[in-house]
Scaffold this motif. Structure first.
Motif, short mmCIF file in Angstrom:
data_model
loop_
_atom_site.label_atom_id
_atom_site.label_comp_id
_atom_site.label_asym_id
_atom_site.label_seq_id
_atom_site.Cartn_x
_atom_site.Cartn_y
_atom_site.Cartn_z
N ARG A 255 0.83 -1.21 0.00
CA ARG A 255 0.00 0.00 0.00
C ARG A 255 0.86 1.25 0.00
NH1 ARG A 255 -5.34 -1.00 3.87
NH2 ARG A 255 -6.17 -2.77 2.68
N ALA A 256 1.97 1.22 0.73
CA ALA A 256 2.85 2.38 0.77
C ALA A 256 3.58 2.55 -0.57
CB ALA A 256 3.86 2.23 1.90
N LEU A 257 3.99 1.44 -1.19
CA LEU A 257 4.71 1.51 -2.46
C LEU A 257 3.83 2.05 -3.59
CD1 LEU A 257 6.59 -1.91 -2.27
CD2 LEU A 257 7.69 0.34 -2.25
N ASN A 258 2.56 1.68 -3.59
CA ASN A 258 1.63 2.07 -4.65
C ASN A 258 1.11 3.49 -4.36
OD1 ASN A 258 -0.32 2.32 -6.62
ND2 ASN A 258 -1.63 0.71 -5.82
N THR A 259 1.88 4.48 -4.79
CA THR A 259 1.57 5.87 -4.45
C THR A 259 0.61 6.54 -5.42
OG1 THR A 259 3.54 6.59 -5.65
CG2 THR A 259 3.76 6.26 -3.26
N HIS A 260 0.54 6.07 -6.67
CA HIS A 260 -0.25 6.76 -7.68
C HIS A 260 -1.02 5.75 -8.53
CE1 HIS A 260 2.51 9.89 -6.49
NE2 HIS A 260 1.89 10.79 -7.23
N GLN A 261 -2.28 6.08 -8.84
CA GLN A 261 -3.11 5.23 -9.68
C GLN A 261 -3.84 6.09 -10.71
OE1 GLN A 261 -5.65 2.54 -7.41
NE2 GLN A 261 -4.22 2.62 -5.69
N GLY A 262 -4.14 5.48 -11.84
CA GLY A 262 -4.88 6.18 -12.88
C GLY A 262 -5.36 5.18 -13.92
N SER A 263 -6.05 5.68 -14.93
CA SER A 263 -6.60 4.81 -15.96
C SER A 263 -5.70 4.80 -17.19
CB SER A 263 -8.00 5.29 -16.36
OG SER A 263 -7.91 6.54 -17.03
N LEU A 264 -5.84 3.76 -17.99
CA LEU A 264 -5.06 3.67 -19.23
C LEU A 264 -5.35 4.86 -20.15
CD1 LEU A 264 -3.13 1.72 -20.85
CD2 LEU A 264 -5.18 1.01 -22.08
N SER A 265 -6.60 5.28 -20.24
CA SER A 265 -6.97 6.37 -21.13
C SER A 265 -6.29 7.68 -20.72
CB SER A 265 -8.49 6.54 -21.18
OG SER A 265 -9.00 6.79 -19.89
N ASP A 266 -5.96 7.82 -19.44
CA ASP A 266 -5.27 9.02 -18.96
C ASP A 266 -3.76 8.88 -19.06
OD1 ASP A 266 -7.63 10.33 -18.35
OD2 ASP A 266 -7.69 9.53 -16.30
#
Length: 336
Positions: free
Chosen positions: A303-314
């Motif tokens: 959870r700490a390592l995964n700092t950023h998320q987004g969609s493929l289209s973005d």
């Protein structure tokens, strides 16, 4: 299907492509998560040494089975992760079990199109069940396996003094698995935020800010003896060359990062120390298994390592944003 294509350095485009046709020995995977790593940013920037454009990137992959060969243990809907190194199985390296250094290796997202797309057809041997690992976490297995392989290759032992230079995701993976073996780990980077993260979340023992004062601080920390093993994860030729100064006598220097340039060092100093220089490339199946074991044991702070998320289209906008140091990205993951 949609795919994120890097046409040339600095140019990403969301394109339509046909769903790939699965060969007899392949699994068609519906990609769900794609981790973005340093290799992808290097491709985007134009300084990845093993690549030609255009290319669909993406080799840190998890998803679900869409189609599998008849008689396969995998079935539609199974959650899986992908080992992205496609080895020939026939060359001398493969014959020695070094599938990570196959002479004709193809890495997904580098030598051939990868998983920044809705679907990907992959040889069945490269598709593995996630077990109880969440799909979003499974997209991080590959970069962690790079660190696990390096630590295994460096034969790190309990109590050894380790210096990791470069606290990006690969360097952080090296810290995690060096600590799992009981090493005393110092991490050095130019960014204070990365050092703080490594100390707070990865249990690194010391953090050093790279710069003119670092060498004197290393002498103080090691009593002038240097480190038992230095691990470079900087991707910077000058930093790699500088790292030779931190080697103790009878030490090992492990290069996790790869650069385009030639690397030079003082041969008398290297020989005086009877040091060993090691390259570490990709990972092997047992390294992926080690990652799974440490994840299940709660030793990987996903959870700490995964700092950023987004969609493929973005993706086109996110690559531009996430490549900036001030964005504070450790691991960005695209969701499909």
């Amino acid at each position: 299907m949609k795919a994120l294509l890097c046409r040339e350095p600095g140019e990403l485009a969301l394109v339509e492509r046909p769903v790939p046709e699965r060969r007899q020995d392949e699994v068609l995977v519906r990609i769900r998560h794609v981790g973005i790593c340093g290799t992808d940013f290097h491709i985007y920037a134009g300084n990845q040494p093993f690549l030609t454009y255009p290319r669909v990137m993406g080799h840190e992959l998890s998803g679900t089975v869409e189609e599998a060969p008849q008689g396969s243990a995998l079935k539609r809907g199974d959650p899986v992760y992908i080992q992205p190194y496609l080895a020939c199985g026939e060359c001398r390296a493969c014959g020695k079990g070094l599938t990570n250094a196959c002479q004709r290796i193809e890495v997904l997202g580098v030598h051939r199109d990868g998983g920044m797309a809705d679907y990907l057809a992959v040889p069945e041997r490269n598709v593995l069940p996630t077990g109880d690992i969440a799909l979003i976490d499974a997209a991080m297995i590959e970069f962690l396996a790079i660190g696990a392989h390096g630590i295994r290759r460096g034969a790190i032992r309990q109590g050894e003094r380790v210096l990791v230079t470069g606290a990006g995701p690969i360097g952080m993976a090296a810290i995690i698995f060096a600590k799992a073996r009981g090493a005393v780990v110092t991490v050095m980077d130019t960014r204070r935020d990365r050092l703080t993260f490594s100390l707070d979340h990865l249990q690194a023992d010391e953090g050093l800010l790279a710069g003119p004062a670092a060498e004197a601080e290393i002498a103080r920390l090691t009593g002038g003896d240097g480190f038992d093993i230095v691990i470079d994860a900087t991707g910077n030729a000058a930093a790699i060359e500088h790292g030779f100064r931190f080697l103790g006598h009878g030490s090992r220097y492990l290069l996790l990062s790869v650069v385009r340039q030639d690397i030079t060092f003082s041969d008398p100093e290297f020989h005086k120390r009877e040091a060993t220089l090691l390259a570490s490339r990709n990972a092997q199946p047992e390294d992926f298994q080690e990652v799974i074991r440490q994840m299940q044991a709660g030793k990987v702070p996903t959870r700490a390592l995964n700092t950023h998320q987004g969609s493929l289209s973005d993706g086109p906008a996110l690559f531009k944003d996430w490549s900036r140091p001030e964005a504070g990205v450790i691991k960005g993951i695209l969701e499909l």
